[in-house]
Design a protein around this motif. Structure first.
Motif, PDB file in Angstrom:
ATOM      1  N   ALA A 160       0.838  -1.203   0.000  1.00 21.76           N
ATOM      2  CA  ALA A 160       0.000   0.000   0.000  1.00 21.76           C
ATOM      3  C   ALA A 160       0.872   1.253   0.000  1.00 21.76           C
ATOM      4  CB  ALA A 160      -0.931  -0.002   1.212  1.00 21.76           C
ATOM      5  N   LEU A 161       1.938   1.246   0.789  1.00 25.60           N
ATOM      6  CA  LEU A 161       2.862   2.385   0.835  1.00 25.60           C
ATOM      7  C   LEU A 161       3.580   2.556  -0.505  1.00 25.60           C
ATOM      8  CD1 LEU A 161       4.316   1.738   4.395  1.00 25.60           C
ATOM      9  CD2 LEU A 161       3.032   3.779   3.704  1.00 25.60           C
ATOM     10  N   ARG A 180      -2.554  -6.473  11.440  1.00 19.58           N
ATOM     11  CA  ARG A 180      -1.602  -7.413  12.034  1.00 19.58           C
ATOM     12  C   ARG A 180      -0.160  -6.994  11.771  1.00 19.58           C
ATOM     13  NH1 ARG A 180      -1.469 -11.474   9.136  1.00 19.58           N
ATOM     14  NH2 ARG A 180      -2.888 -10.864   7.486  1.00 19.58           N
ATOM     15  N   ALA A 181       0.019  -5.990  10.961  1.00 24.11           N
ATOM     16  CA  ALA A 181       1.358  -5.578  10.529  1.00 24.11           C
ATOM     17  C   ALA A 181       2.141  -4.921  11.663  1.00 24.11           C
ATOM     18  CB  ALA A 181       1.250  -4.611   9.358  1.00 24.11           C
ATOM     19  N   GLN A 182       3.453  -4.795  11.450  1.00 25.78           N
ATOM     20  CA  GLN A 182       4.326  -4.146  12.418  1.00 25.78           C
ATOM     21  C   GLN A 182       3.872  -2.705  12.667  1.00 25.78           C
ATOM     22  OE1 GLN A 182       8.095  -4.451  10.466  1.00 25.78           O
ATOM     23  NE2 GLN A 182       8.375  -6.614  10.960  1.00 25.78           N
ATOM     24  N   LYS A 183       4.078  -2.243  13.899  1.00 28.33           N
ATOM     25  CA  LYS A 183       3.659  -0.895  14.280  1.00 28.33           C
ATOM     26  C   LYS A 183       4.295   0.162  13.378  1.00 28.33           C
ATOM     27  CE  LYS A 183       3.342   2.261  18.220  1.00 28.33           C
ATOM     28  NZ  LYS A 183       3.908   3.427  17.494  1.00 28.33           N
ATOM     29  N   HIS A 184       5.545  -0.050  13.002  1.00 21.17           N
ATOM     30  CA  HIS A 184       6.236   0.899  12.119  1.00 21.17           C
ATOM     31  C   HIS A 184       5.457   1.107  10.826  1.00 21.17           C
ATOM     32  CE1 HIS A 184       9.285   2.697   9.562  1.00 21.17           C
ATOM     33  NE2 HIS A 184       9.191   1.681   8.738  1.00 21.17           N
ATOM     34  N   LEU A 185       4.960   0.015  10.241  1.00 22.31           N
ATOM     35  CA  LEU A 185       4.209   0.121   8.991  1.00 22.31           C
ATOM     36  C   LEU A 185       2.860   0.797   9.222  1.00 22.31           C
ATOM     37  CD1 LEU A 185       5.021  -3.387   7.480  1.00 22.31           C
ATOM     38  CD2 LEU A 185       5.853  -1.182   6.654  1.00 22.31           C
ATOM     39  N   ASP A 187       2.211   2.998  11.484  1.00 17.14           N
ATOM     40  CA  ASP A 187       2.485   4.427  11.673  1.00 17.14           C
ATOM     41  C   ASP A 187       2.719   5.116  10.333  1.00 17.14           C
ATOM     42  OD1 ASP A 187       2.275   4.070  14.395  1.00 17.14           O
ATOM     43  OD2 ASP A 187       4.431   3.988  14.760  1.00 17.14           O
ATOM     44  N   MET A 188       3.395   4.432   9.409  1.00 13.50           N
ATOM     45  CA  MET A 188       3.650   4.997   8.088  1.00 13.50           C
ATOM     46  C   MET A 188       2.346   5.199   7.312  1.00 13.50           C
ATOM     47  SD  MET A 188       6.828   5.735   7.521  1.00 13.50           S
ATOM     48  CE  MET A 188       6.891   5.763   5.716  1.00 13.50           C
TER      49      MET A 188
END
Length: 304
Positions: A160-161, A180-185, A187-188
């Motif tokens: 998506a990014l 379910r994705a990592q918090k970093h993703l 946040d992005m």
């Protein structure tokens, strides 16, 4: 018939790593892949969690690994393994492909996985006509257009990014109430202002010659809503490729993944498995680690 100490079936990150390690141990080895080396790894638009690289695309990393692998073993791309036969000889396995046949003392299954489908009306009809499973393959065609990305894991948010960076107007759809994705993703996604629709499932993909809309079901209210879109990108997990494992009598778990021990051994002697075909975390670095373990364990088997 060509004879090898180890034949690795699959040239993804795990298979290439196994080939590197096996060759450096002084054994004669072959990697066979029905496609180009890299598998689904070629589709990763950008990684920021592979050690040694701040950012690198899957394709770029594959090419680096391939270059290193062919210094240490034979690599046959675009060659499909059709059957593996166990024998009582020193070379315990005969591997038959659509091009040739080979014998080997050890088999390492690195057969990977393929994209899981939504299995909804219109998905097959519009495949290649607005429905895609690969952002890096098809994203360029959707710059400036409306698309939906279906999924909630790391891959879905990464793609998506990537599509957003290409200039597509992305809406991210997930069937659960949180990703379910990592918090970093996550946040992005918020930082880039990418629209999200949670607790919704795609019930149908609609259009005439090309995709024109998706029919969404609200999983809390059961309300149906049609959302206009030019494209549907799907990233909802993977199906392990276990045909050869099943043929050899390898034990699978309830989800269809190969069960292995800490040495990457299966229940069949001299048969190992690594990467996405196995139970465990689906990450590039994990597959590479498993490839190193399997090749080292296989070398010990050969020595004994």
């Amino acid at each position: 018939m060509n004879q090898y100490d180890i034949i690795i079936i699959g040239a993804g990150p795990g298979g290439l790593t196994a080939g590197i390690y096996a060759g450096r141990q002084g054994t004669k080895n072959l990697i066979i892949d029905k496609d180009l080396a890299g598998g689904l790894g070629r589709e990763v638009p950008e990684m920021e969690n592979y050690p040694g690289f701040d950012k690198i695309s899957g394709l770029e990393l594959v090419e680096k690994m391939k270059e290193q692998a062919i210094k240490n073993c034979d690599l046959h791309e675009m060659e499909n393994v059709e059957e593996i036969i166990r024998t009582d000889d020193e070379y315990r396995f005969t591997v038959k492909t659509d091009k040739d046949a080979y014998q080997s003392k050890i088999i390492i299954l690195a057969t990977g996985s393929s994209h899981r489908q939504l299995n909804v009306k219109g998905e097959e009809e519009f495949r290649g006509k607005g429905v895609s499973y690969c952002a890096t393959c098809d994203g360029f065609f959707f710059a400036g257009r409306d698309i939906v990305m279906v999924g909630g894991g790391n891959s879905a948010l990464q793609e998506a990014l990537y599509l957003n960076n290409l200039g597509a107007n992305v809406t991210l759809i997930h069937r659960r109430g949180e990703f379910r994705a990592q918090k970093h993703l996550q946040d992005m996604i918020k930082k880039e202002g990418i629209k999200t629709i949670l607790n919704a499932t795609v019930e149908e993909i609609k259009g005439d010659m090309l995709v024109e809309s998706v029919l969404l079901k609200d999983n809390e209210t059961n309300e149906m809503k049609e959302v206009p879109t030019n494209g549907v990108f799907i990233s909802v997990g993977y199906m392990p490729h276990t045909k050869l494992a099943y043929q050899l009598g390898v034990t699978l778990d309830e989800s269809g993944h190969v069960i292995i021990d800490k040495s990457q051994k299966t229940n069949i002697d001299y048969v190992y498995a690594i990467g996405d075909v196995c139970i465990g975390l689906k990450q590039w670095v994990v597959a590479c680690g498993e490839g190193a373990v399997a090749a080292t364990s296989a070398f010990e088997d050969i020595q004994n």
